[in-house]
Every structure is written in C-alpha cells, then in structure tokens.
Design a protein around this motif. Structure first.
Motif, PDB file in Angstrom:
ATOM      1  N   GLY A 169       0.812  -1.210   0.000  1.00 59.50           N
ATOM      2  CA  GLY A 169       0.000   0.000   0.000  1.00 59.50           C
ATOM      3  C   GLY A 169       0.844   1.257   0.000  1.00 59.50           C
ATOM      4  O   GLY A 169       2.018   1.256   0.388  1.00 59.50           O
TER       5      GLY A 169
ATOM      6  N   ALA B  88      -7.521   5.230   0.083  1.00 61.23           N
ATOM      7  CA  ALA B  88      -7.283   3.823   0.423  1.00 61.23           C
ATOM      8  C   ALA B  88      -8.410   3.225   1.259  1.00 61.23           C
ATOM      9  O   ALA B  88      -8.171   2.541   2.252  1.00 61.23           O
TER      10      ALA B  88
ATOM     11  N   HIS C  55      -3.579  -0.619  -9.548  1.00 62.00           N
ATOM     12  CA  HIS C  55      -2.698  -0.313  -8.424  1.00 62.00           C
ATOM     13  C   HIS C  55      -1.787   0.841  -8.823  1.00 62.00           C
ATOM     14  O   HIS C  55      -1.323   0.919  -9.966  1.00 62.00           O
ATOM     15  N   TYR C  56      -1.527   1.740  -7.887  1.00 65.54           N
ATOM     16  CA  TYR C  56      -0.755   2.947  -8.202  1.00 65.54           C
ATOM     17  C   TYR C  56       0.631   2.647  -8.770  1.00 65.54           C
ATOM     18  O   TYR C  56       1.198   3.439  -9.534  1.00 65.54           O
TER      19      TYR C  56
ATOM     20  N   PRO D 265      -4.463   6.003  -3.987  1.00 67.02           N
ATOM     21  CA  PRO D 265      -5.330   4.820  -3.934  1.00 67.02           C
ATOM     22  C   PRO D 265      -6.712   5.174  -3.411  1.00 67.02           C
ATOM     23  O   PRO D 265      -6.854   5.983  -2.497  1.00 67.02           O
ATOM     24  N   GLU D 266      -7.725   4.556  -4.008  1.00 68.46           N
ATOM     25  CA  GLU D 266      -9.102   4.845  -3.603  1.00 68.46           C
ATOM     26  C   GLU D 266      -9.693   3.747  -2.720  1.00 68.46           C
ATOM     27  O   GLU D 266     -10.301   4.044  -1.693  1.00 68.46           O
TER      28      GLU D 266
ATOM     29  N   GLN E 222      -6.491  -1.161  -2.789  1.00 70.09           N
ATOM     30  CA  GLN E 222      -5.654  -0.296  -3.624  1.00 70.09           C
ATOM     31  C   GLN E 222      -5.501  -0.838  -5.048  1.00 70.09           C
ATOM     32  O   GLN E 222      -4.423  -0.785  -5.641  1.00 70.09           O
TER      33      GLN E 222
ATOM     34  N   CYS F 212      -6.854   3.709  -8.390  1.00 65.48           N
ATOM     35  CA  CYS F 212      -6.221   4.933  -7.904  1.00 65.48           C
ATOM     36  C   CYS F 212      -6.788   6.131  -8.644  1.00 65.48           C
ATOM     37  O   CYS F 212      -7.409   5.995  -9.704  1.00 65.48           O
TER      38      CYS F 212
END
Length: 401
Positions: free
Chosen positions: A30, A56, A176-177, A279-280, A284, A287
């Motif tokens: 993360g 996140a 994912h970021y 990240p939302e 994650q 993003c």
C-alpha cells in the motif's frame, strides 16, 4: 546511490544482469500514509459545501467554511454512521443531515441540538485529518497526524510562475498505483502511442537510484510517421521552435512523480509534469491520478491560448491509451492472483524496489522499509487506519459548548 553506466545500456554498475526481486508482491504493497496526498480539486470544494473524498478505503468528508477554510473529517457521523459529506455547512461547522449533530473542523462535536448543556454526551467525535490547499488541490495527511507538521508538500516552482501556464488533470484509473509509476518511467512503451506521436526512438542516457527515488534521462528523436499537432505544440515545436531531439527527465520521488522535457538547445523545460496516484479502495486496486502539466509560455502569449485545446486533446488521448494498458495489467493480476510479470528493464526493477521499500504491506502493521527506517523497518504509528493493520485513532473528546 546507484548510477547507470554512461554508455546508456541501462545496466547498473556492479550489475551485469537484472537481479531477482526480493520482498512481497508489489501489488500487495500500500501507499505509505505519512505523506500529503491530493484528494480533490480546490474548485470542487465550494464555500459552504461538503463533498466526499477517499484515501485507500477511508471515506473523508471535505467542507469549506464560511470563512473559506477547508477541513477534512472522517466521513461518518459518530451518532448513526451517516456520511457527513451529506451534511450542511453552517458557518464554521458541519452539521449531519440526519439528527443535526454539529462538528468543528477538528472533528469535535460542537452541538447535539436536542440535548441540554448538562446532559451526558458521547466521549468522542470523529477523526479530523490535517489538510492543506496548494496548486489548486486539496491535500490531506492520512497517516500519523504528528508527522504532518514536519512533512513538506511537493515544491512546484513552475506552478503560478508568470512563465508557465498549468493544465490540471484528475482521472480515476482502475489499477494499483505502482502500475502508473512504471508506465511513465519506462519510455520503451512509445509503440503504444504510435498513432499519436508517430515513431519515437527513446534512448536511455542513464539513471540514478536512491532509497526513495529513481531518476531517468531519455533522449527522444522522431524517426518518422505522422505526429499529432498537439505533440509538436507541447514541445514548443509549433510555438516558435522546430522539430528536434528532446531530453526527457522522469523522476519517481516517493510518493510523487515528475517529468521535465527540455528541447535541444534549450536551458529550461518546455513543460513540466507533476503527478500523484492516490489509492481509492482498501485493496488499492484503483487509484486517482492527479496531474499538473506546467507549459512554458511562448513570446507571443496568445499562441499558447490558441494551442490549448489541441494540447488538451493530445494529452487526453495519450492518457487514455496509457490507462487502457495499465488497467489491462491490473486485470491480469486480478485473474492470476499474483504478479507474474517478467520484467527485464533494470530501471523498472529499481523503481519497483523503491515503491516496495517505501510502502506499507496491506494488512500488515509495519512498512516494508518506510521513510526514516534505519537498520530495519520502523513500526507504523498506532494511529494508522485499520486497512494498514493499525489500532485506530483516538478521537478528541466531545465539546459541550
């Protein structure tokens, strides 16, 4: 510091071939919460309004008071868990839409309208996040609040400069970021954009690596094919320049990313890009990409104004192609349940190591090797959100005034 050989082979000194990767699956790491992350455009948080944001999996309510100050609270009322982002801003407080409990900007309860002053009140309000506004964005600090005061915002000298004009981007990407960092840093993917930029030949001039950053320099030459007009305008080709080789410097400095393009013969960038991938969801796998593209103004300022729509369309098309690729990568990870990439580019192996080393394993209580860790890994503060294995946050006591 690790530095590539001057011949530009892409292989690091003391590294004849890419070494196998150590550590956890990068897609299970993360974003470290002890940094400032943008969660909204400032113009979206209007005076006297509340809006929903997220980091996140943590739902956050942003509201701008009558005095123009933005606050960030945990997006739930302490009473019945209804989102505070549905609430009403009254002066300097945010009132829940359900039973009208009122909260101050630090999360303390300022009023429960149907209780008298002497009645027993809940011992806690809700979590308040450190929040700052800069560069047209609202930043929150989702980690240890005591570290917020000593953690700097990114320094963007070109933003607001009379010599540059800024184009802002805000898009959700279902990946994912880390895929975003790898995509921008690895310029060998220009074949993806062949319909927009023609045939580009990127040559890696070299790169450097530190525990928190990777910086790469590429020389770009246009080798043929039709080039989108917006691409030429962005590189100053159509604003008084000419077709030439450009040097592009791309840097991941955890957790942000930057890109500078300097045309041949110039001593400063034609444009600068700053990006953050926030990240939302709690896992994650999605993003939100925030980008600030700072473009140098030509001698005739009106030329950039006329070119602006073409530049916007070009950048949106490139971003759309990149998003298609990284979302496909995420779908493959979801289907396979693990990272099966066979990465061979040492530069990308290095940035993966930086992202893994500075991040926080999802569901664990300690960072892989977080900022400031020495001789091992520093423990995550007890106040981190549960998604990171923390013990939660001690909320401030209710205020009966």
């Amino acid at each position: 510091m690790n530095q590539t050989d001057p011949a530009g082979s892409g292989l690091s000194r003391n590294q004849g071939r890419p070494a196998p990767e150590d550590g956890p699956d990068l897609r299970r790491v993360g974003a470290h919460p002890d940094f400032w992350y943008p969660v909204a455009l400032s113009r979206k948080v209007r005076r006297g309004r509340a809006v929903a944001a997220v980091f996140a999996g943590e739902r956050i309510a942003l509201f701008r008071t009558r005095g123009g100050i933005v606050h960030a609270l945990e997006d739930r009322c302490a009473h019945r868990q209804v989102p505070l982002s549905m609430g009403v801003v009254e002066g300097e407080t945010l009132r829940c839409c359900y039973h009208a409990w009122a909260y101050r900007g630090d999360g303390r309860i300022s009023q429960i309208p149907y209780l008298s002053k002497g009645d027993r009140r809940p011992p806690r309000g809700v979590r308040g996040y450190p929040v700052r506004e800069a560069y047209g964005l609202v930043f929150v600090f989702p980690g240890d609040p005591e570290k917020a005061a000593v953690t700097e915002l990114p320094d963007l000298l070109a933003y607001g400069s009379p010599h540059y004009r800024t184009m802002t981007f805000s898009r959700t990407v279902r990946c994912h970021y880390s895929f975003m960092h790898e995509n921008l840093l690895d310029m060998n993917h220009q074949f993806l954009h062949r319909g927009v930029v023609g045939t580009l030949h990127p040559e890696l001039l070299g790169y450097t690596t530190t525990p928190r950053s990777v910086e790469a320099r590429y020389l770009f030459t246009h080798a043929g094919g039709k080039r989108n007009r917006g691409a030429g305008l962005l590189a100053a080709e159509g604003l008084g320049g000419k077709d030439s080789a450009d040097v592009m410097t791309i840097r991941t400095e955890y957790p942000y990313q930057t890109l500078d393009l300097v045309p041949e013969g110039a001593d400063h960038p034609a444009f600068r890009l700053w990006a953050a991938y926030v990240p939302e969801d709690a896992e994650q796998r999605t993003c939100h990409a925030y980008g600030l593209l700072m473009i140098e103004k030509p001698k005739v300022a009106a030329a950039l104004h006329l070119a602006w729509p073409l530049i916007r369309r070009f950048t949106e098309r490139v971003f759309a192609e990149d998003r298609t690729a990284v979302e496909a990568e995420q779908r493959a990870w979801d289907e396979q349940g693990e990272d099966r990439n066979h990465e061979v580019f040492p530069l990308i192996l290095d940035v993966r190591s930086v992202l893994r080393g500075n991040g926080v394993p999802l569901g664990a209580g300690t960072p892989a090797c977080g900022p400031g860790a020495s001789g091992g890994c520093a423990p995550v503060a007890a106040g981190l959100p549960p998604a990171y294995g923390g013990t939660g946050v001690e909320f401030p006591a209710a205020d009966g005034s």
